[in-house]
Structures are given as C-alpha cells and as structure tokens.
Motif scaffolding. Sequence first.
Motif, mmCIF file in Angstrom:
data_model
loop_
_atom_site.group_PDB
_atom_site.id
_atom_site.type_symbol
_atom_site.label_atom_id
_atom_site.label_comp_id
_atom_site.label_asym_id
_atom_site.label_seq_id
_atom_site.Cartn_x
_atom_site.Cartn_y
_atom_site.Cartn_z
ATOM 1 N N ALA A 12 1.422 6.578 -6.936
ATOM 2 C CA ALA A 12 0.310 7.430 -7.369
ATOM 3 C C ALA A 12 0.480 8.878 -6.940
ATOM 4 O O ALA A 12 -0.308 9.735 -7.336
ATOM 5 C CB ALA A 12 -1.006 6.874 -6.811
ATOM 6 N N LYS A 13 1.501 9.135 -6.109
ATOM 7 C CA LYS A 13 1.724 10.476 -5.555
ATOM 8 C C LYS A 13 0.458 10.996 -4.864
ATOM 9 O O LYS A 13 0.096 12.170 -4.966
ATOM 10 C CB LYS A 13 2.177 11.461 -6.636
ATOM 11 C CG LYS A 13 3.539 11.094 -7.260
ATOM 12 C CD LYS A 13 3.945 12.107 -8.310
ATOM 13 C CE LYS A 13 5.367 11.862 -8.804
ATOM 14 N NZ LYS A 13 5.573 10.512 -9.343
ATOM 15 N N VAL A 70 -12.572 7.494 -7.986
ATOM 16 C CA VAL A 70 -11.181 7.812 -7.649
ATOM 17 C C VAL A 70 -10.375 6.518 -7.757
ATOM 18 O O VAL A 70 -10.935 5.424 -7.634
ATOM 19 C CB VAL A 70 -11.049 8.404 -6.223
ATOM 20 C CG1 VAL A 70 -11.794 9.724 -6.109
ATOM 21 C CG2 VAL A 70 -11.555 7.425 -5.179
ATOM 22 N N PRO A 71 -9.069 6.602 -7.995
ATOM 23 C CA PRO A 71 -8.255 5.379 -8.024
ATOM 24 C C PRO A 71 -8.448 4.589 -6.734
ATOM 25 O O PRO A 71 -8.509 5.163 -5.643
ATOM 26 C CB PRO A 71 -6.829 5.912 -8.162
ATOM 27 C CG PRO A 71 -6.985 7.232 -8.839
ATOM 28 C CD PRO A 71 -8.265 7.802 -8.307
ATOM 29 N N CYS A 72 -8.552 3.293 -6.863
ATOM 30 C CA CYS A 72 -8.917 2.458 -5.713
ATOM 31 C C CYS A 72 -8.024 1.223 -5.625
ATOM 32 O O CYS A 72 -7.569 0.690 -6.645
ATOM 33 C CB CYS A 72 -10.376 2.040 -5.831
ATOM 34 S SG CYS A 72 -10.956 0.955 -4.517
ATOM 35 N N MET A 73 -7.807 0.786 -4.407
ATOM 36 C CA MET A 73 -7.034 -0.422 -4.150
ATOM 37 C C MET A 73 -7.801 -1.256 -3.128
ATOM 38 O O MET A 73 -8.278 -0.737 -2.119
ATOM 39 C CB MET A 73 -5.657 -0.039 -3.605
ATOM 40 C CG MET A 73 -4.742 -1.196 -3.281
ATOM 41 S SD MET A 73 -3.146 -0.572 -2.665
ATOM 42 C CE MET A 73 -2.236 -2.095 -2.491
ATOM 43 N N THR A 125 0.829 -1.207 0.000
ATOM 44 C CA THR A 125 0.000 0.000 0.000
ATOM 45 C C THR A 125 0.865 1.259 0.000
ATOM 46 O O THR A 125 0.589 2.208 -0.744
ATOM 47 C CB THR A 125 -0.933 0.001 1.223
ATOM 48 O OG1 THR A 125 -1.686 -1.220 1.261
ATOM 49 C CG2 THR A 125 -1.890 1.183 1.170
ATOM 50 N N VAL A 126 1.895 1.262 0.822
ATOM 51 C CA VAL A 126 2.807 2.413 0.861
ATOM 52 C C VAL A 126 3.426 2.643 -0.506
ATOM 53 O O VAL A 126 3.491 3.768 -1.011
ATOM 54 C CB VAL A 126 3.903 2.188 1.930
ATOM 55 C CG1 VAL A 126 5.015 3.231 1.789
ATOM 56 C CG2 VAL A 126 3.300 2.250 3.329
#
Length: 428
Positions: free
Chosen positions: A76-77, A151-154, A69-70
Amino acid sequence: MASESECSTSGRPEPSRFFGGTEAGSLVRRVQPKRFMRQQVPDDILLNEALNSAIAVLPANYSFEIHKTVWRLRQAKAKRVAIQFPEGLLMYSCIIADILESFAGVDHCFILGDVTYGACCIDDFSASALGADFLVHYGHSCLVPVDFTKVPCMYIFVDIKIDMEHLVESIRYNFKPGSNLILAGTIQFASSIQLAKQQLAADFPSLVVPQSKPLSPGEVLGCTAPLVAGSADAIVFVADGRFHLEAIMIANPDIPAFRYDPYGRVLTEEQYDHKGMRQARRTAIQAAREAKQFGLILGTLGRQGNPRILDHLQGIMQQKGISFTVVLLSEVAPWKLDLMTHVDAWIQIACPRLSIDWGEGFHKPTLTPYEAMIALNQVPGWWQSEDGSRERYPMDYYAKDGGIWNSTWQQKSLRTKAKVPSALAVTS
C-alpha cells in the motif's frame, strides 16, 4: 479461516469462467469454481532475521500476523499508519509500532489509545483526522467491512494458541459420548474451536459450531450470537470471561452453558438470571411508553453509533409527533444523562449491553434500538409470543438477517417492515 482471509488480505475473487459447447443441440455451460488469487508474502520478509528477532519479543502463542502486515503496508506504500488495540493487547502496541516503522517502510505509526470494546469501536474517523493512510485493527473480526472505512483497513484477529489436548479431554470427560453439543467462543479461539470439532467428531458426531453471519463460524459478540436450531444438550464456550458467553446464553435460554477458560484450564457451568433480565427490560420499555420527551443517543466511540438507525428512529418519532433531542456521546454514563433533566426516556444507539447489563443503574429508562421499536409499537415484545414458545430476547444486533433495529453494515438499506414471526402481532 475464510473470514480472516477475506478481511486481512487484498485478494479478490476471479469471475467465474464459462466454457460453451453443444450437446444434443443444447448449449452446455461448465462453470469453474471461483478462486481467490493471493500474493504470498515474499521470502525477503518471511526470512528476514532482524524482523524475526523483533517478532520473537511478542508472545509466541499470539498470532499478530506481522509478516503479512509488513507486506500489506509495503504494498500500500503506507507512510502514516494508525494501529488500534483492545486494552488487553495494548501492552504490545509500542513493540508493534517499532516493528512497522523499522520494517514496513512506515514513517509515522500512531497508537490509538482510546478504549476499544470491540470491532464496533474501529476508529477510522480518528485515523483519517490524523492523516493516516492506513489503519490496522487488532483483536476483533471485520464487523465494519473494509469498503466502509474512511481509510484502507486491515483486521488482525490475533488468534491465540491454547492447550488443545486439555480442551478436548475436558469435554470428553464431562459429557457423555453422543451428546448434542454446541461449541463456540470469542474470535481469538475460532481456529481452536474448529480444530476441537475435528478431534471430537468420533465421540460427538452431532457437535455443531454455529454461525451468525457475517461473523466467523463459532464467533460470538457481546451483542450478537447465533440462535441454535433444534435441541442441544449443552453449550461449551471457549473464553476467559463471561461477557460474550452471556450473549449466546440470552439468545438460547433453554440450553445449559459451560465455559472453558483456556488460561486457567477450567471448565465451569455458568448461570444467568434470564427472568430477572427480561423483567427489568420489560419494565423499562413500559415506563418509556409514558415518556413525553425522548433523548436519542448516537454513540461516537468509533463506529458504535449507526446513523442509519438514528435516521429511522427519528422518522418514526416525527410521524408520531413525539418530541426528542439528539445527543452525541462517546461514553454513555448515568451521571451524564442525569444532567439533561428535561428528557423522560433515552434510546441509546451504541452498545445494547449498556442497557441489558446496567439498565437498572440509569435513573431514566434507557432502551436499546430493539426495545425502542417495541416501545414505539413497531414490533411486538418478546413476551407476546402466542405459540407457547419460550420467551427469547434476540441477540442479533450485527447479524446479517437481524430485525429492523439491526446495526449490521452488511445491509444496504434499512428495511421498512419488521421481520416478525407470524404468530406474533403488534399491539398498541
């Protein structure tokens, strides 16, 4: 696990490469298999002593995938990050927020604290409204694909390590060698299920880990479960509660079901009142057919409500000249529906289990989209089988190959015709 890698990394498959040549005057085309190219998490993250010390505060058997995740947030900044948890994991949210702000270059980490029942509740709308440029959703699989979110998602499944030896030995002790077993569970135990299958292969060579795509192999949701093909002696379900287990029991009413609790380390045989549930739902459908005014509820808890289904139902009702009112609700509660006295029957596009489990608690018929299609004579009821098969109430709400009532985000458009068995016919 393929689905985890596809959802929680940014790797993309390379196109197939073709090499042309001639052989006996014909063009020969050799195809190299597709490959996923993924960047590995760099050592400055993996070997960061301060980061690893912070991660050590979290339970060692819970995989929050902090290093990945980090790295993803750095790539992705991302500066404004929203994180979302089911209530069972919310206790770790502040620790994880601190870690991301300290090591991922995040300026502001927002904890989305509203109730989260499943991946259908992913709240990218709220994340976007907060100005977040990234969302991390914990505890569920990628039900809503990342290319649909605002929004970008993980997605982080939060795989939980359990006592594998006890699980395997419990199955060996309680079932005869060679039994036809079905092994499934919730997403947190998906990797343990695959490992158990390998360890049990010698004793149970026919053991099956079923899959209802787009879910991971063995994964079951409260509204989506695989339909087991062929005969089976038992279902062994790995979970600490009954909610998800009941979905696969409803979908496969003829197969005895057992639940292995990985925390209590207990294997129990479970029962379900299939006859009572089906009778209650059939009664509600028949009552709704007499309604003069319908209420269409679009759930607004994350992405529970699918506008595609709402549009389809509105189109059917307009064609039939049926009067209806559209209501947006985040929580569908009987007392709230009772305030709208002009409505004779409700159709809720939120969670099918609201109707299946608590339908009798509503004072007006409250149908699922599947039940609404029956009431509106778009598909036959499950009780109308003419081939003598056991009545089956479908649990395919997010299945890729589900019916026209289906809410999967994998479908590009809603099919105009119902996919029904040839033995069934719609009766008006």
